[in-house]
Design a protein around this motif. Structure first.
Motif, PDB file in Angstrom:
ATOM      1  N   ARG A  48      36.636  41.497  46.113  1.00 19.28           N
ATOM      2  CA  ARG A  48      35.890  42.373  45.188  1.00 19.28           C
ATOM      3  C   ARG A  48      36.805  43.255  44.349  1.00 19.28           C
ATOM      4  N   THR A  49      38.057  43.452  44.817  1.00 18.58           N
ATOM      5  CA  THR A  49      38.949  44.400  44.146  1.00 18.58           C
ATOM      6  C   THR A  49      39.729  43.776  42.985  1.00 18.58           C
ATOM      7  N   GLN A  50      39.356  42.541  42.582  1.00 23.38           N
ATOM      8  CA  GLN A  50      40.109  41.895  41.502  1.00 23.38           C
ATOM      9  C   GLN A  50      40.115  42.747  40.227  1.00 23.38           C
ATOM     10  N   ARG A  64      40.930  52.197  47.266  1.00 17.81           N
ATOM     11  CA  ARG A  64      40.628  52.683  45.915  1.00 17.81           C
ATOM     12  C   ARG A  64      39.194  52.270  45.516  1.00 17.81           C
ATOM     13  N   TRP A  65      38.822  51.024  45.844  1.00 24.07           N
ATOM     14  CA  TRP A  65      37.461  50.547  45.532  1.00 24.07           C
ATOM     15  C   TRP A  65      36.422  51.391  46.265  1.00 24.07           C
ATOM     16  N   VAL A 105      42.455  45.647  40.695  1.00 22.56           N
ATOM     17  CA  VAL A 105      43.846  45.206  40.533  1.00 22.56           C
ATOM     18  C   VAL A 105      44.187  45.090  39.049  1.00 22.56           C
ATOM     19  N   GLU A 106      43.286  44.483  38.265  1.00 25.88           N
ATOM     20  CA  GLU A 106      43.536  44.298  36.830  1.00 25.88           C
ATOM     21  C   GLU A 106      43.654  45.643  36.115  1.00 25.88           C
ATOM     22  N   LEU A 136      51.234  43.591  43.845  1.00 25.90           N
ATOM     23  CA  LEU A 136      49.907  44.175  43.681  1.00 25.90           C
ATOM     24  C   LEU A 136      48.878  43.041  43.793  1.00 25.90           C
ATOM     25  N   SER A 137      47.985  43.150  44.788  1.00 29.06           N
ATOM     26  CA  SER A 137      47.060  42.051  45.094  1.00 29.06           C
ATOM     27  C   SER A 137      45.816  42.609  45.774  1.00 29.06           C
TER      28      SER A 137
END
Length: 530
Positions: free
Chosen positions: A118-120, A156-157, A123-124, A146-147
């Motif tokens: 879900r954190t893609q 963070r999410w 990350v972006e 960073l992944s």
């Protein structure tokens, strides 16, 4: 039963092994390393949306309680005195992120599992703040790219999306931890004085930890905007963290020290006795993890491997590092064949189907369910099965699934050999999947080197037990090389010629390329195509 009837074995060590798919409690004899008894409980994984993977932290804790209780009952049935359990170690699935309320002891959200995607978008967004969008920008400080894989972006999410967590942070009630921290806090008293700590191996998987200074890094915490006061205290992998509080009806284990803590892959490295620079092991669990001990020197990869902390076996002991190749989907592909496709009822059946096929007949399976990890770090990849014909049946797909695990291991082993300069002459293996003899033979064939499996495959739990028993103030397990028990092993030798192996590997690489760049963040948000 009279006390005189009890079997006298000397000191014992318990080991909590909390993995992605199950929790276990195992008890070892500290003098012989013999496994005396264990109990296992499968853990439910929740998939609330595509790419999301969660677990209930309370279910995880309850499963650990149940495993401890059942194992103690089994030991009593064997006339083994459980008061001889003198220490407990913890090994855990790494990166999986929990935030809880320290006043109520309740989790504030489900645990976000390491596999979760879900954190893609997080990350972006973070990448845009890094010069040149370089995902390896923090590599020399953290060892990691960073992944979506690592804890900082999951945390963070949670701070961005869960109001209850934001409020708890503002009120000073929130605690963050990986699974080891959650379990140790609960088992040492929880809201009534539980110890909030982690060890260096687990901390090194958060992306908030400086692997050289061995402490939380204020600049990294600032970059991810993580309040440092919610982080656990970082300790070595082998020291007394706290004492067990009573949760068993019998009152057993109350006051026993929890004195070992290692992320599961580090625990397996210790359990496989890989204490020398250059020794390596590959663990086949939910994912697949190849670790090579690089000693007191942190080695950075040019071929997509991670630099991670192997262990620090005591407060005053040196830290040792490892190079790691991480594959997201190994045993999980078997679970997927069972739970999602329903082509088998039990995981063991996959071996039978694959043996019946004896080949994939040109069918290749790239199980990039969570993108591709090492050596590609390509979150846009998705799973594909290709090379299908009308002749293809479920046996071939089962074979291709096992072969996929072996090909992925070959990719990370090739990367490891390039980074280390000295090719491994054999591969030490462990983990639940190593019971599959078809898989082990395939692995040897595809690597063209022998595969060596210890007769006692519970090396992850053993590693945590060794760390706990060796801790200062416990001192019942010697880690001196001369005192370590020689391990009996089963060997699998290559049985196909290298040319055939290379041909199949080249076809696999072609399939991997086809799985890339599948997912784009521009997809319609409602999941429907116009």
């Amino acid at each position: 039963m009279a006390a005189s009837d009890r079997v006298v074995l000397g000191p014992l060590v318990g080991s909590i092994d909390q993995g992605t798919s199950s929790s276990r409690f195992l008890v070892f004899n500290a003098k012989t390393a013999e496994l005396l008894s264990h109990h296992q409980v499968e853990i439910q994984q929740k998939f609330p949306k595509e790419g999301w993977v969660e677990q209930d932290p309370k279910e995880i804790l309850k499963s650990v309680h149940e495993c401890v209780e059942r194992t103690c009952e089994k030991l009593q049935q064997l006339n083994i005195d459980i008061t001889n359990i003198k220490a407990i170690g913890v090994s855990n699935q790494r990166e999986t992120t929990v935030v809880w309320d320290k006043t109520t002891g309740e989790p504030l959200y489900n645990a976000i599992v390491w596999l979760d995607l879900r954190t893609q978008s997080t990350v972006e967004r973070l990448l845009k703040r890094i010069p040149g969008n370089n995902k390896s920008f923090f590599k020399f400080r953290t060892g990691l790219p960073l992944s979506t894989y690592f804890s900082a972006v999951k945390l963070r999410w949670l701070l961005d999306n869960v109001e209850e967590i934001r409020r708890a942070v503002d009120d000073g009630r929130a605690m963050f931890g990986t699974i080891d921290s959650w379990l140790i806090w609960c088992l040492t008293g929880g809201k009534n004085g539980g110890v909030h700590c982690t060890d260096v191996t687990n901390a090194s998987r958060t992306m908030l930890f400086n692997i050289h200074s061995l402490d939380w890094d204020p600049e990294l915490c600032q970059f991810f905007d993580i309040p440092m006061e919610i982080l656990p205290k970082v300790r070595s992998s082998s020291e007394i963290y706290g004492l067990m509080v009573c949760f068993l009806k019998s009152g057993a284990l109350t006051g026993v020290p929890i004195s070992g803590c290692l992320g599961d892959q580090s625990a397996a490295l210790v359990g496989q006795m890989c204490f020398q620079d250059g020794q390596a092991k590959n663990t086949y669990g939910t994912g697949c993890f190849l670790l090579c001990n690089t000693g007191q020197k942190s080695v950075f990869s040019d071929h997509g491997l991670l630099t991670t902390i192997a262990y620090k076996l005591g407060r005053d002991k040196p830290v040792c590092y490892a190079l790691e190749g991480s594959v997201a989907i190994a045993g999980a592909v078997v679970r997927w064949l069972r739970d999602n496709l329903g082509i088998v009822k039990t995981s063991q059946e996959v071996e039978k189907l694959a043996a019946e096929a004896g080949t994939s007949y040109g069918c290749y399976f790239v199980p990039a369910f969570s993108g591709l990890y090492a050596p590609y770090w390509e979150p846009s990849a998705r799973g594909i099965i290709c090379g299908l014909t009308q002749f293809t049946n479920k046996n071939h797909i089962a074979f291709a699934a096992l072969e996929a695990v072996c090909f992925q291991t070959r990719e990370i082993l090739d990367a490891m050999n390039k980074d280390c300069g000295i090719p491994l002459s054999q591969l030490q293996v462990d983990g639940g999947m190593t019971n599959n003899k078809v898989l082990m033979q395939l692995q040897s064939d595809i690597l063209c080197i022998p595969v060596v499996k210890p007769s006692m495959p519970e090396t992850t739990a053993l590693g945590a037990a060794m760390a706990a028993g060796a801790a200062e103030g416990v001192g019942i397990w010697s880690l001196n090389p001369g005192d370590l028990t020689a391990v009996t092993c089963e060997r699998f030798e290559p049985q196909i010629n290298p040319e055939e192996s290379e041909y199949r590997y080249a076809r696999w690489k072609k399939a991997v390329m086809k799985s890339m760049d599948w997912e784009t963040s521009e997809a319609p948000s409602n999941g429907k195509l116009n």
